[in-house]
Design a protein around this motif. Sequence first.
Motif, PDB file in Angstrom:
ATOM      1  N   UNK A 153       0.830  -1.204   0.000  1.00 43.41           N
ATOM      2  CA  UNK A 153       0.000   0.000   0.000  1.00 43.41           C
ATOM      3  C   UNK A 153       0.868   1.258   0.000  1.00 43.41           C
ATOM      4  N   UNK A 154       1.884   1.284   0.839  1.00 38.23           N
ATOM      5  CA  UNK A 154       2.785   2.448   0.890  1.00 38.23           C
ATOM      6  C   UNK A 154       3.491   2.622  -0.445  1.00 38.23           C
ATOM      7  N   UNK A 155       3.964   1.504  -1.018  1.00 33.12           N
ATOM      8  CA  UNK A 155       4.625   1.576  -2.323  1.00 33.12           C
ATOM      9  C   UNK A 155       3.690   2.066  -3.405  1.00 33.12           C
ATOM     10  N   UNK A 156       2.454   1.621  -3.355  1.00 37.81           N
ATOM     11  CA  UNK A 156       1.461   2.055  -4.346  1.00 37.81           C
ATOM     12  C   UNK A 156       1.172   3.546  -4.218  1.00 37.81           C
ATOM     13  N   UNK A 157       1.016   4.025  -2.988  1.00 37.48           N
ATOM     14  CA  UNK A 157       0.779   5.463  -2.788  1.00 37.48           C
ATOM     15  C   UNK A 157       1.986   6.294  -3.209  1.00 37.48           C
ATOM     16  N   UNK A 158       3.190   5.796  -2.917  1.00 34.03           N
ATOM     17  CA  UNK A 158       4.415   6.497  -3.346  1.00 34.03           C
ATOM     18  C   UNK A 158       4.489   6.551  -4.861  1.00 34.03           C
ATOM     19  N   UNK A 159       4.192   5.425  -5.509  1.00 34.94           N
ATOM     20  CA  UNK A 159       4.224   5.372  -6.968  1.00 34.94           C
ATOM     21  C   UNK A 159       3.178   6.331  -7.564  1.00 34.94           C
ATOM     22  N   UNK A 160       2.002   6.357  -6.965  1.00 32.20           N
ATOM     23  CA  UNK A 160       0.952   7.266  -7.446  1.00 32.20           C
ATOM     24  C   UNK A 160       1.368   8.719  -7.276  1.00 32.20           C
ATOM     25  N   UNK A 161       1.976   9.044  -6.142  1.00 29.82           N
ATOM     26  CA  UNK A 161       2.407  10.429  -5.902  1.00 29.82           C
ATOM     27  C   UNK A 161       3.437  10.866  -6.941  1.00 29.82           C
ATOM     28  N   UNK A 162       4.402  10.007  -7.235  1.00 26.52           N
ATOM     29  CA  UNK A 162       5.411  10.389  -8.226  1.00 26.52           C
ATOM     30  C   UNK A 162       4.794  10.498  -9.619  1.00 26.52           C
ATOM     31  N   UNK A 163       3.856   9.613  -9.933  1.00 27.10           N
ATOM     32  CA  UNK A 163       3.185   9.677 -11.228  1.00 27.10           C
ATOM     33  C   UNK A 163       2.335  10.937 -11.335  1.00 27.10           C
ATOM     34  N   UNK A 164       1.570  11.230 -10.288  1.00 29.61           N
ATOM     35  CA  UNK A 164       0.720  12.419 -10.307  1.00 29.61           C
ATOM     36  C   UNK A 164       1.553  13.693 -10.414  1.00 29.61           C
TER      37      UNK A 164
END
Length: 127
Positions: free
Chosen positions: A76-87
């Motif tokens: 979950x943390x990795x997914x949120x981090x990945x989303x933040x960098x993508x956004x």
Amino acid sequence: MSNRKPYVREMTPTWWKSHPFYRFYMLREATVVPLVIFTIFLLIGLGSLVKGPESWQAWLEFMTNPIVILINIIALIGSLFHAQTFFSMMPQVVPIRLKGKLIDKKLIVMAQWAAVIFISLIILVVI
């Protein structure tokens, strides 16, 4: 024919450790590992659901294992981090104009997070 030796650039296995940008890039790409494990857990769960109630109950017990819970939290943390960098990259990759003016980058990023929160809330309410 020339006797010159071609230049071969040395590439060590730790080349990415020399620059902060590359370290950040490798960290971002490493977030896929717990996500793949999480996806495998879900696929096993779907398979156990098809096999019957006993198999489903065994999978539910497996999912309560503290190591599995830790892997899910890391995913979950990795997914949120990945989303933040993508956004945060999105406004640079696809600049959005409204009436000829560029929309503020922060507004675009906040709109994307608002959409994520909205969709998540809808899913939580439906389930």
